[in-house]
Motif scaffolding. Structure first.
Motif, PDB file in Angstrom:
ATOM      1  N   ASP A  98       3.357   2.482  -5.195  1.00 20.04           N
ATOM      2  CA  ASP A  98       4.382   3.513  -5.035  1.00 20.04           C
ATOM      3  C   ASP A  98       3.819   4.737  -4.334  1.00 20.04           C
ATOM      4  O   ASP A  98       4.064   5.875  -4.751  1.00 20.04           O
ATOM      5  CB  ASP A  98       4.955   3.921  -6.393  1.00 20.04           C
ATOM      6  N   GLU A 119       7.555   6.219  11.678  1.00 18.79           N
ATOM      7  CA  GLU A 119       7.542   4.809  12.080  1.00 18.79           C
ATOM      8  C   GLU A 119       6.291   4.120  11.551  1.00 18.79           C
ATOM      9  O   GLU A 119       6.342   2.985  11.080  1.00 18.79           O
ATOM     10  CB  GLU A 119       7.615   4.704  13.608  1.00 18.79           C
ATOM     11  N   ARG A 122       6.717   3.327   7.935  1.00 14.90           N
ATOM     12  CA  ARG A 122       7.557   2.138   7.755  1.00 14.90           C
ATOM     13  C   ARG A 122       6.740   0.874   7.994  1.00 14.90           C
ATOM     14  O   ARG A 122       6.829  -0.091   7.242  1.00 14.90           O
ATOM     15  CB  ARG A 122       8.749   2.178   8.705  1.00 14.90           C
ATOM     16  N   GLY A 125       4.493   0.050   5.117  1.00 18.93           N
ATOM     17  CA  GLY A 125       5.174  -0.298   3.880  1.00 18.93           C
ATOM     18  C   GLY A 125       5.349   0.870   2.924  1.00 18.93           C
ATOM     19  O   GLY A 125       5.595   0.664   1.744  1.00 18.93           O
ATOM     20  N   ILE A 126       5.223   2.087   3.432  1.00 16.06           N
ATOM     21  CA  ILE A 126       5.425   3.275   2.595  1.00 16.06           C
ATOM     22  C   ILE A 126       6.877   3.692   2.754  1.00 16.06           C
ATOM     23  O   ILE A 126       7.317   4.068   3.839  1.00 16.06           O
ATOM     24  CB  ILE A 126       4.467   4.416   3.011  1.00 16.06           C
ATOM     25  N   SER A 127       7.601   3.635   1.643  1.00 15.22           N
ATOM     26  CA  SER A 127       9.040   3.922   1.728  1.00 15.22           C
ATOM     27  C   SER A 127       9.389   5.343   1.333  1.00 15.22           C
ATOM     28  O   SER A 127      10.474   5.823   1.643  1.00 15.22           O
ATOM     29  CB  SER A 127       9.825   2.935   0.870  1.00 15.22           C
ATOM     30  N   ARG A 128       8.496   6.032   0.642  1.00 18.16           N
ATOM     31  CA  ARG A 128       8.779   7.396   0.207  1.00 18.16           C
ATOM     32  C   ARG A 128       8.022   8.372   1.113  1.00 18.16           C
ATOM     33  O   ARG A 128       6.794   8.430   1.086  1.00 18.16           O
ATOM     34  CB  ARG A 128       8.364   7.579  -1.247  1.00 18.16           C
TER      35      ARG A 128
END
Length: 137
Positions: A98, A119, A122, A125-128
Motif C-alpha cells: 500500500d 504515469e 501507474r 503499480g502505485i495507485s495512491r
C-alpha cells in the motif's frame, strides 16, 4: 423667351430616420460578431492548499525540480523518462503493498514532468498519489 416652366422651389431635406436605422443595424452586427479576447489573456493564480498533514510511514517522496530533474527519497534519478522513473519507484516500493507516492513539484516545473511521474507511478503499480503543497502564509 423663356419656355421653361418654373417649378416651385422645394426645400431639400435629409430624412435622418432611415440613416439612424441603418447605423443601429450596423452597430448590432458589429457587437454580435466581435470576438472577446479577454479570456485568452486571463492570468491564472492557483490556490494554496490548507489541510492537515498526515505523515504516512510508507510514503515515497519524489521531488521534481524546475529543470525537470527527479529525486526519489533525496537521491537524484539518472533517467528522466517514465520508464526510468517507474523502475526506480517499483524498486523503492518493493515489499510495500500500500505504498503512497508524494509528489513534491517545484512551482515552476512543467506540467509534463508531473504527468510523467504520475504515469511512472501507474506503471510501477502505485495507485495512491498525493501532492505536497505549502501552507498559506
Amino acid at each position: 423667351m423663356n419656355f421653361r416652366r418654373r417649378l416651385p422651389d422645394d426645400e431639400l431635406e435629409i430624412n435622418l430616420i432611415p440613416l439612424i436605422d441603418v447605423l443601429l443595424v450596423i452597430l448590432i452586427f458589429l457587437a454580435a460578431t466581435t470576438s472577446f479576447t479577454r479570456y485568452q489573456q486571463m492570468k491564472v493564480s492557483l490556490p494554496e492548499a490548507r489541510a492537515d498533514a498526515l505523515a504516512e510511514p510508507e510514503a515515497l517522496n519524489i521531488a521534481i525540480s524546475q529543470e525537470g530533474l527527479y529525486a526519489l527519497e533525496g537521491r537524484l534519478l539518472p533517467g528522466t523518462t517514465a520508464a526510468d522513473i517507474a523502475q526506480a519507484l517499483a524498486a523503492a516500493a518493493e515489499g510495500r503493498p500500500d505504498a503512497v507516492l508524494v509528489i513534491n513539484a517545484d512551482a515552476h516545473s512543467t506540467h509534463e514532468s508531473v504527468l510523467r511521474v504520475m504515469e511512472a507511478a501507474r506503471q510501477a503499480g502505485i495507485s495512491r498519489v498525493n501532492f505536497a503543497t505549502r501552507s498559506p502564509r
